[in-house]
Design an enzyme around this catalytic site. Structure first.
Site, mmCIF file in Angstrom:
data_model
loop_
_atom_site.group_PDB
_atom_site.id
_atom_site.type_symbol
_atom_site.label_atom_id
_atom_site.label_comp_id
_atom_site.label_asym_id
_atom_site.label_seq_id
_atom_site.Cartn_x
_atom_site.Cartn_y
_atom_site.Cartn_z
ATOM 1 N N THR A 105 -30.664 1.172 8.029
ATOM 2 C CA THR A 105 -31.475 1.002 6.817
ATOM 3 C C THR A 105 -32.943 0.807 7.146
ATOM 4 O OG1 THR A 105 -29.590 0.019 5.657
ATOM 5 C CG2 THR A 105 -31.761 -0.402 4.735
ATOM 6 N N THR A 113 -27.382 -2.726 10.069
ATOM 7 C CA THR A 113 -26.861 -4.102 10.049
ATOM 8 C C THR A 113 -25.337 -4.195 10.066
ATOM 9 O OG1 THR A 113 -26.992 -4.156 7.626
ATOM 10 C CG2 THR A 113 -28.892 -4.999 8.859
#
Length: 321
Positions: A12, A88
């Site tokens: 991301t 993540t």
């Protein structure tokens, strides 16, 4: 002047919005990502654009490529530390893999973001800047691999993603964070007492995680063995219990040379032989299951796979720390 190598892998933190309003993970190059962060004048940065992937595309083969890329950068004695940007979702697994396979004492920092670079209130810039400051700090020397997120510094062994979207996406239950970054000042309040590292001599084998629940039987254990798993991590409950219905498959797997490690689904506490009944940690230990202390199932899987690929014989001592 401190010299930092920034190795980018996607996620991301390096994403762009697509035409349908979704995010393309890892769309930004390493140079593009690095340009987003305003660095202090005393830090020189080299960018290595390694992967542009989502973190769910990360596996042992790519982890090993990342390890080699880090080791190549560390061949330069002038390199102060390493920063790795990562998605993540699997960041905690990669961080721990690197922690148990790289011996160098210089700081290795992993970070990512919960929001894309163009989102309102994005955490891309602060997480990246803070990670670079940590990699340049002598306070992180010989601490092992750390994760920097939301101004906090976490040990690779205990950090885990705890929120799907909130900026406070990571935590270390029971152990807390090692330190903080506040107004560009790195502060460390505690350090791990024990470090260990393993040389990989063989291909990293398949190791599966199997979760225990009421009514669970040996189906997934049998399937794992059939698929060629050399190790299985059982995520039991409480002190390390499984259902009696799982026992025949567990015993058969052990008899066929599969290494099994027991962990607990509890956020805190250790697996321990406290009860004597079929499926208890005591019963499983008598059958040859290794008790995994306070390791969560993901970290236990990483460690078991790495030890199996080393020249060590796996036993309970490897899960003592």
């Amino acid at each position: 002047m401190e010299k930092i190598s920034l190795i980018t892998t996607g996620g991301t933190i390096a994403s762009k919005e697509t035409t349908n309003g979704m995010l393309a993970s890892g769309a930004l190059s390493g140079i593009e990502l690095a340009s987003l962060c305003k660095l202090p004048n005393h830090i020189e940065m080299k960018v290595v654009d390694l992967f542009r992937i989502s973190s769910m595309s990360m596996g042992f083969e790519k982890m090993e490529r990342l390890k080699r890329a880090i080791q190549k950068e560390l061949e330069d004695p002038d390199v102060t530390g390493i920063v790795v940007t990562h998605g993540t979702d699997t960041l905690e697994e990669t961080a721990y893999f690197l922690d148990v396979t790289i011996k160098d004492q210089r700081p290795i920092v992993l970070t990512g973001s919960q929001r894309s670079p163009k989102d309102v209130g994005t955490d891309v810039y602060s997480n990246l800047r803070n990670s670079i400051l940590c990699a340049a700090s002598e306070l992180l020397y010989d601490v092992g691999v750390v994760v920097v997120f939301n101004e906090r510094i976490y040990s690779a062994k205990y950090v885990k993603k705890v929120h799907a979207s909130n900026l406070q996406g990571f935590e270390s239950f029971g152990y807390g964070y090692l330190g903080i970054i506040d107004n560009d000042i790195v502060s460390i309040y505690q350090k791990p007492l024990h470090r260990e590292c393993f040389d990989i001599h063989h291909r990293i084998p398949r190791v599966d995680i199997i979760k225990c629940h009421t009514g669970a039987d040996g189906l997934f254990i049998e399937a794992s063995v059939k698929k060629g798993a050399k190790g299985i991590v059982l995520e039991g409950v409480g002190r390390g219990q499984v259902t009696p219905e799982m026992i025949p498959a567990i015993q058969e797997a052990i008899d066929n040379g599969v290494t099994i490690v027991m962990t607990t689904s509890a956020e805190e506490g250790k697996v321990y032989p406290a009860y004597d009944y079929e499926g208890s940690a005591f019963d499983l230990k008598q059958r040859g299951v290794i008790l995994g202390a306070d390791y969560d199932s993901k970290k236990a899987r990483i460690k078991l796979a790495v030890v199996l690929a080393s020249e060590h014989t796996v036993d309970e001592k490897f899960f003592k720390y």
